[in-house]
Design a protein around this motif. Structure first.
Motif, PDB file in Angstrom:
ATOM      1  N   UNK A  43       2.751  -5.108  -3.859  1.00  0.00           N
ATOM      2  CA  UNK A  43       3.154  -3.727  -3.549  1.00  0.00           C
ATOM      3  C   UNK A  43       2.447  -2.760  -4.495  1.00  0.00           C
ATOM      4  N   UNK A  44       2.458  -3.074  -5.786  1.00  0.00           N
ATOM      5  CA  UNK A  44       1.804  -2.203  -6.771  1.00  0.00           C
ATOM      6  C   UNK A  44       0.314  -2.050  -6.507  1.00  0.00           C
ATOM      7  N   UNK A  45      -0.300  -3.141  -6.064  1.00  0.00           N
ATOM      8  CA  UNK A  45      -1.744  -3.125  -5.802  1.00  0.00           C
ATOM      9  C   UNK A  45      -2.067  -2.683  -4.381  1.00  0.00           C
ATOM     10  N   UNK A  46      -1.028  -2.367  -3.613  1.00  0.00           N
ATOM     11  CA  UNK A  46      -1.161  -1.926  -2.226  1.00  0.00           C
ATOM     12  C   UNK A  46      -2.019  -2.882  -1.408  1.00  0.00           C
ATOM     13  N   UNK A  47      -1.765  -4.173  -1.572  1.00  0.00           N
ATOM     14  CA  UNK A  47      -2.519  -5.165  -0.806  1.00  0.00           C
ATOM     15  C   UNK A  47      -1.591  -5.993   0.075  1.00  0.00           C
ATOM     16  N   UNK A  48      -0.653  -5.311   0.689  1.00  0.00           N
ATOM     17  CA  UNK A  48       0.214  -6.002   1.630  1.00  0.00           C
ATOM     18  C   UNK A  48      -0.274  -5.658   3.028  1.00  0.00           C
TER      19      UNK A  48
END
Length: 143
Positions: A43-48
């Motif tokens: 979520x923090x890395x916006x890689x979902x």
């Protein structure tokens, strides 16, 4: 507690995790962290990809229900930024109870819960239909 009660640089998910650190015994808290940390990192890395974030199913099967519920609430807090999420159990016609996370207002509204149950029922029906088509076509059906 609502968002206006948070310290200026504090994220709701961090506040929730701090509360859980005090509420759970250390072994349960470490187990919870091992489950949610990869999801929180994504979520923090916006890689979902897509809308759904799923905890590793192999690990989730052996987890106590309380840890599974808290993991869902931690992830929901990270995604929504809300501290009023609740786990509710909804009876879905033809498939039994399903646990979902929703906000407090929706959890208290039988009409809203009925709409969610209808959506879940329709989704299960569609999944079974697609599974049947895949099997008839010789394609993998383990989605």
């Amino acid at each position: 507690m609502d968002d206006s009660d948070l310290p200026p640089d504090e994220r709701p998910v961090d506040v929730y995790l701090d509360l859980l650190r005090f509420r759970l015994d250390s072994e349960d808290f470490q187990l919870l962290l091992s489950v949610v940390e990869p999801v929180l990192r994504a979520i923090d890395e916006q890689r979902f990809g897509g809308v759904e974030l799923v905890v590793d199913c192999d690990r989730a099967e052996g987890l106590p229900q309380m840890i599974r519920d808290e993991a869902a609430l931690v992830i929901a807090t990270a995604v929504t930024g809300r501290l009023d999420n609740q786990v509710v159990e909804i009876d879905v016609e033809g498939s039994g109870p399903v646990r979902v996370v929703t906000d407090a207002a929706t959890a208290a509204d039988p009409t809203s819960l009925g709409r969610i149950a209808g959506y879940l029922h329709e989704r299960r029906r569609t999944d079974e239909e697609l599974r049947g088509i895949a099997e008839a076509s010789g394609l993998p059906s383990d989605f």
